[in-house]
Scaffold this active site. Structure first.
Site, PDB file in Angstrom:
ATOM      1  CE  LYS A 157     -10.303 -10.848   0.647  1.00  0.00           C
ATOM      2  NZ  LYS A 157     -11.431 -10.765  -0.344  1.00  0.00           N
TER       3      LYS A 157
ATOM      4  CE1 TYR B 295     -10.653  -7.718   4.193  1.00  0.00           C
ATOM      5  CE2 TYR B 295      -8.324  -7.251   4.603  1.00  0.00           C
ATOM      6  CZ  TYR B 295      -9.378  -7.389   3.721  1.00  0.00           C
ATOM      7  OH  TYR B 295      -9.177  -7.206   2.376  1.00  0.00           O
TER       8      TYR B 295
ATOM      9  CB  THR C 271      -5.955  -8.554   0.606  1.00  0.00           C
ATOM     10  OG1 THR C 271      -5.104  -7.642   1.290  1.00  0.00           O
ATOM     11  CG2 THR C 271      -6.432  -9.591   1.613  1.00  0.00           C
ATOM     12  CG  ASP C 272      -1.053  -6.352   0.694  1.00  0.00           C
ATOM     13  OD1 ASP C 272      -2.119  -6.305   1.346  1.00  0.00           O
ATOM     14  OD2 ASP C 272      -0.340  -5.340   0.482  1.00  0.00           O
ATOM     15  CD  GLU C 273      -4.759  -5.974   5.357  1.00  0.00           C
ATOM     16  OE1 GLU C 273      -5.188  -6.515   6.384  1.00  0.00           O
ATOM     17  OE2 GLU C 273      -4.972  -4.790   5.075  1.00  0.00           O
TER      18      GLU C 273
HETATM   19  P1  NAD Z   1     -15.623  -2.256  -0.203  1.00  0.00           P
HETATM   20  O1  NAD Z   1     -15.880  -2.476   1.243  1.00  0.00           O
HETATM   21  O2  NAD Z   1     -15.485  -0.874  -0.726  1.00  0.00           O
HETATM   22  O3  NAD Z   1     -16.768  -2.961  -1.065  1.00  0.00           O
HETATM   23  C1  NAD Z   1     -17.319  -4.201  -0.734  1.00  0.00           C
HETATM   24  C2  NAD Z   1     -18.607  -4.388  -1.537  1.00  0.00           C
HETATM   25  O4  NAD Z   1     -19.123  -5.695  -1.254  1.00  0.00           O
HETATM   26  C3  NAD Z   1     -19.708  -3.394  -1.164  1.00  0.00           C
HETATM   27  O5  NAD Z   1     -20.313  -2.871  -2.333  1.00  0.00           O
HETATM   28  C4  NAD Z   1     -20.710  -4.220  -0.379  1.00  0.00           C
HETATM   29  O6  NAD Z   1     -22.048  -3.759  -0.496  1.00  0.00           O
HETATM   30  C5  NAD Z   1     -20.519  -5.589  -1.017  1.00  0.00           C
HETATM   31  N1  NAD Z   1     -20.925  -6.689  -0.131  1.00  0.00           N
HETATM   32  C6  NAD Z   1     -20.608  -6.855   1.175  1.00  0.00           C
HETATM   33  N2  NAD Z   1     -21.184  -7.970   1.662  1.00  0.00           N
HETATM   34  C7  NAD Z   1     -21.850  -8.552   0.629  1.00  0.00           C
HETATM   35  C8  NAD Z   1     -22.608  -9.717   0.494  1.00  0.00           C
HETATM   36  N3  NAD Z   1     -22.813 -10.550   1.533  1.00  0.00           N
HETATM   37  N4  NAD Z   1     -23.128 -10.016  -0.715  1.00  0.00           N
HETATM   38  C9  NAD Z   1     -22.951  -9.192  -1.776  1.00  0.00           C
HETATM   39  N5  NAD Z   1     -22.243  -8.050  -1.707  1.00  0.00           N
HETATM   40  C10 NAD Z   1     -21.687  -7.729  -0.518  1.00  0.00           C
HETATM   41  O7  NAD Z   1     -14.328  -3.115  -0.530  1.00  0.00           O
HETATM   42  P2  NAD Z   1     -13.104  -2.813  -1.530  1.00  0.00           P
HETATM   43  O8  NAD Z   1     -12.095  -2.003  -0.822  1.00  0.00           O
HETATM   44  O9  NAD Z   1     -13.629  -2.388  -2.830  1.00  0.00           O
HETATM   45  O10 NAD Z   1     -12.515  -4.296  -1.676  1.00  0.00           O
HETATM   46  C11 NAD Z   1     -13.064  -5.198  -2.619  1.00  0.00           C
HETATM   47  C12 NAD Z   1     -12.323  -6.518  -2.535  1.00  0.00           C
HETATM   48  O11 NAD Z   1     -10.940  -6.325  -2.794  1.00  0.00           O
HETATM   49  C13 NAD Z   1     -12.407  -7.183  -1.155  1.00  0.00           C
HETATM   50  O12 NAD Z   1     -12.545  -8.572  -1.360  1.00  0.00           O
HETATM   51  C14 NAD Z   1     -11.068  -6.856  -0.503  1.00  0.00           C
HETATM   52  O13 NAD Z   1     -10.711  -7.861   0.403  1.00  0.00           O
HETATM   53  C15 NAD Z   1     -10.146  -6.837  -1.715  1.00  0.00           C
HETATM   54  N6  NAD Z   1      -8.958  -5.966  -1.630  1.00  0.00           N
HETATM   55  C16 NAD Z   1      -9.073  -4.653  -1.239  1.00  0.00           C
HETATM   56  C17 NAD Z   1      -7.944  -3.827  -1.247  1.00  0.00           C
HETATM   57  C18 NAD Z   1      -8.040  -2.364  -0.855  1.00  0.00           C
HETATM   58  O14 NAD Z   1      -7.005  -1.695  -0.761  1.00  0.00           O
HETATM   59  N7  NAD Z   1      -9.198  -1.793  -0.656  1.00  0.00           N
HETATM   60  C19 NAD Z   1      -6.704  -4.342  -1.631  1.00  0.00           C
HETATM   61  C20 NAD Z   1      -6.614  -5.691  -1.998  1.00  0.00           C
HETATM   62  C21 NAD Z   1      -7.751  -6.476  -2.009  1.00  0.00           C
HETATM   63  O1  DAU Z   2      -3.328  -4.169   1.799  1.00  0.00           O
HETATM   64  C1  DAU Z   2      -4.585  -4.332   1.260  1.00  0.00           C
HETATM   65  C2  DAU Z   2      -5.622  -3.925   2.267  1.00  0.00           C
HETATM   66  O2  DAU Z   2      -5.573  -2.508   2.362  1.00  0.00           O
HETATM   67  C3  DAU Z   2      -7.022  -4.403   1.892  1.00  0.00           C
HETATM   68  O3  DAU Z   2      -7.060  -5.811   1.916  1.00  0.00           O
HETATM   69  C4  DAU Z   2      -8.063  -3.833   2.875  1.00  0.00           C
HETATM   70  O4  DAU Z   2      -9.365  -4.183   2.450  1.00  0.00           O
HETATM   71  C5  DAU Z   2      -7.914  -2.323   2.900  1.00  0.00           C
HETATM   72  O5  DAU Z   2      -8.826  -1.770   3.826  1.00  0.00           O
HETATM   73  C6  DAU Z   2      -6.489  -1.912   3.241  1.00  0.00           C
HETATM   74  O6  DAU Z   2      -6.166  -2.245   4.616  1.00  0.00           O
HETATM   75  P1  DAU Z   2      -5.312  -1.254   5.568  1.00  0.00           P
HETATM   76  O7  DAU Z   2      -5.606  -1.610   6.958  1.00  0.00           O
HETATM   77  O8  DAU Z   2      -3.889  -1.202   5.131  1.00  0.00           O
HETATM   78  O9  DAU Z   2      -5.995   0.161   5.131  1.00  0.00           O
HETATM   79  P2  DAU Z   2      -6.490   1.424   5.976  1.00  0.00           P
HETATM   80  O10 DAU Z   2      -6.830   2.484   5.001  1.00  0.00           O
HETATM   81  O11 DAU Z   2      -7.505   1.043   6.995  1.00  0.00           O
HETATM   82  O12 DAU Z   2      -5.176   1.860   6.753  1.00  0.00           O
HETATM   83  C7  DAU Z   2      -3.980   2.174   6.066  1.00  0.00           C
HETATM   84  C8  DAU Z   2      -2.921   2.475   7.113  1.00  0.00           C
HETATM   85  O13 DAU Z   2      -3.251   3.708   7.763  1.00  0.00           O
HETATM   86  C9  DAU Z   2      -2.839   1.440   8.226  1.00  0.00           C
HETATM   87  O14 DAU Z   2      -1.474   1.288   8.610  1.00  0.00           O
HETATM   88  C10 DAU Z   2      -3.629   2.055   9.372  1.00  0.00           C
HETATM   89  C11 DAU Z   2      -3.420   3.542   9.173  1.00  0.00           C
HETATM   90  N1  DAU Z   2      -4.550   4.410   9.567  1.00  0.00           N
HETATM   91  C12 DAU Z   2      -5.779   4.133   9.063  1.00  0.00           C
HETATM   92  C13 DAU Z   2      -6.882   4.915   9.380  1.00  0.00           C
HETATM   93  C14 DAU Z   2      -8.240   4.585   8.836  1.00  0.00           C
HETATM   94  C15 DAU Z   2      -4.339   5.518  10.371  1.00  0.00           C
HETATM   95  O15 DAU Z   2      -3.204   5.796  10.798  1.00  0.00           O
HETATM   96  N2  DAU Z   2      -5.418   6.310  10.693  1.00  0.00           N
HETATM   97  C16 DAU Z   2      -6.673   6.035  10.239  1.00  0.00           C
HETATM   98  O16 DAU Z   2      -7.628   6.788  10.607  1.00  0.00           O
END
Ligand code: NAD
Ligand code: DAU
Length: 343
Positions: free
Chosen positions: A157, A153, A125-127
């Site tokens: 990562k 988190y 992730t970019d985080e």
């Molecule tokens: P998500 O939380 O929607 O899905 C996570 C999945 O992993 C779920 O299906 C869960 O059941 C499974 N899981 C959790 N623990 C496990 C374990 N111990 N063994 C096997 N499976 C397990 O997450 P997401 O938003 O789809 O993110 C997926 C990946 O992409 C993560 O690694 C996250 O860090 C990365 N990522 C997410 C974003 C975003 O914007 N959501 C952006 C960049 C990177």
């Molecule tokens: O940048 C990639 C990341 O993006 C991934 O690695 C993470 O898994 C994913 O959850 C996401 O993280 P963020 O913290 O950026 O996403 P989130 O949707 O939780 O929040 C987006 C922005 O909105 C953040 O600045 C917090 C704000 N927010 C979020 C929620 C849930 C609010 O203002 N109100 C809310 O209720």
């Protein structure tokens, strides 16, 4: 080729499983997922009967299980999506983030070492780069930006990324890492900003915005992330990191107002609540490397991806209503109850 996709019942993983099953019928795709609160087999329903798809339930941090699976399956490629992914949950309960995101990753890496593998891909992730100031729109994260995390988190990562690179340098494991910006689109769990806003606005419920809503995220439609990972896994160079993003920066308030407008809902639903502790200010990716080296191009901009996403939530109410009316109500009350009362 036999590919194990971990976390394939989650948001991005399920989109990726669907992408691979459809675009690579010659490959065998095994979806390995523990089905935590974030995992949902409804999200892979469109491919559940495909001849090149299988689901296996299991924990990436369970060494015995993982080694047995590798012994039986002898996979060629691992794409590791499995993780605890929500920043707010990592602030209230960091431990599970270390177990899944760090121990889970090293367990997979050890199995890859023992049984051999053509490619291990880590979905990062970019985080891991920390944040950028709001008043320097000229700055972007590149692959050379130092890791500098803020939340439990992102720290978990980043730790995983360091182990992946250590296994490459120390043991010669063929690895790649991709680091993507914020995703949105179908099957996004409604604890995250965009699906939370869509689902609550459709129910005429208050929308919690952290702080002043001025934090900036760089939004990418989920299938564009999938096509990027597909390219990195198949054509990326071993030992390399690739940043993924489409230059779609928006403040949170912009995002919320855009969705409310599209749904014809009033801005009076917005409630400004206590900020997230350690809240990252701005994320912004420089995707030049993946664009020039692998020819990746996103299909959607924020303006084209948001209406498609909203339409998906309108057409698939059953998928998210089932979630927001279940265990999730407890989570929502704990996370937001007091903050909304005090707003
Ligand atoms: P998500 O939380 O929607 O899905 C996570 C999945 O992993 C779920 O299906 C869960 O059941 C499974 N899981 C959790 N623990 C496990 C374990 N111990 N063994 C096997 N499976 C397990 O997450 P997401 O938003 O789809 O993110 C997926 C990946 O992409 C993560 O690694 C996250 O860090 C990365 N990522 C997410 C974003 C975003 O914007 N959501 C952006 C960049 C990177
Ligand atoms: O940048 C990639 C990341 O993006 C991934 O690695 C993470 O898994 C994913 O959850 C996401 O993280 P963020 O913290 O950026 O996403 P989130 O949707 O939780 O929040 C987006 C922005 O909105 C953040 O600045 C917090 C704000 N927010 C979020 C929620 C849930 C609010 O203002 N109100 C809310 O209720």
């Amino acid at each position: 080729m036999k590919m194990i996709v971990t976390g394939g019942a989650g948001f991005i993983g399920s989109n990726f499983v669907q992408y691979e099953v459809k675009n690579h019928p010659e490959d065998e795709i095994i979806n390995l997922d523990l089905l935590t609160y974030a995992g949902n087999l409804e999200s892979v329903k469109p491919v559940e009967n495909a001849p090149n798809y299988r689901f296996v339930r299991g924990d990436i941090a369970d060494r015995e299980f993982i080694f047995r699976l590798f012994e039986e399956e002898k996979p060629d490629v691992i794409v590791n999506f499995a993780a605890e992914s929500h920043v707010d949950r990592s602030i209230t309960d960091p431990e599970i983030f270390v177990r899944t995101n760090v121990v889970g990753t090293t367990t997979l890496l050890d199995a890859c070492r023992k049984y051999g593998i053509k490619r291990y891909h880590q979905v990062s992730t970019d985080e891991v780069y920390g944040d950028l100031p709001l008043d320097r729109p000229d700055l972007f994260f590149t692959e050379e930006t130092p890791l500098h995390t803020s939340s439990p988190y992102s720290s978990a990562k980043a730790s995983a990324d360091l182990f992946v690179m250590a296994y490459h340098r120390t043991y010669g494991l063929p690895v790649t890492i991709s680091r993507c910006s914020n995703n949105y689109g179908p099957y996004h769990f409604p604890e995250k900003l965009i699906p939370l806003v869509i689902s609550r606005a459709l129910n005429d419920e208050e929308i919690p915005v952290y702080g002043k809503g001025e934090n900036v995220r760089d939004w990418l439609y989920v299938t564009d992330h999938c096509s990027a990972i597909d390219l990195v896994v198949r054509k990326g160079r071993e030992g390399e990191v690739y940043n993924i993003g489409g230059h779609n920066e928006r403040t949170n308030l912009d995002v919320v107002k855009t969705i409310l407008k599209a749904l014809n809902k009033p801005e009076s639903l917005i409630k400004y609540v206590t900020d997230r502790p350690g809240h990252d200010l701005r994320y912004a990716m420089d995707p030049t490397k993946i664009e020039t080296e692998l020819g990746w191009k996103p299909e959607y901009t924020f303006d084209t991806g948001i209406p498609v996403t909203i339409q998906w939530y309108l057409d698939n109410k059953e998928w998210w209503e089932h979630i927001v009316n279940g265990e999730y109500t407890k989570y929502f009350d704990n996370m937001y109850g007091k903050r909304l009362e005090n707003a």
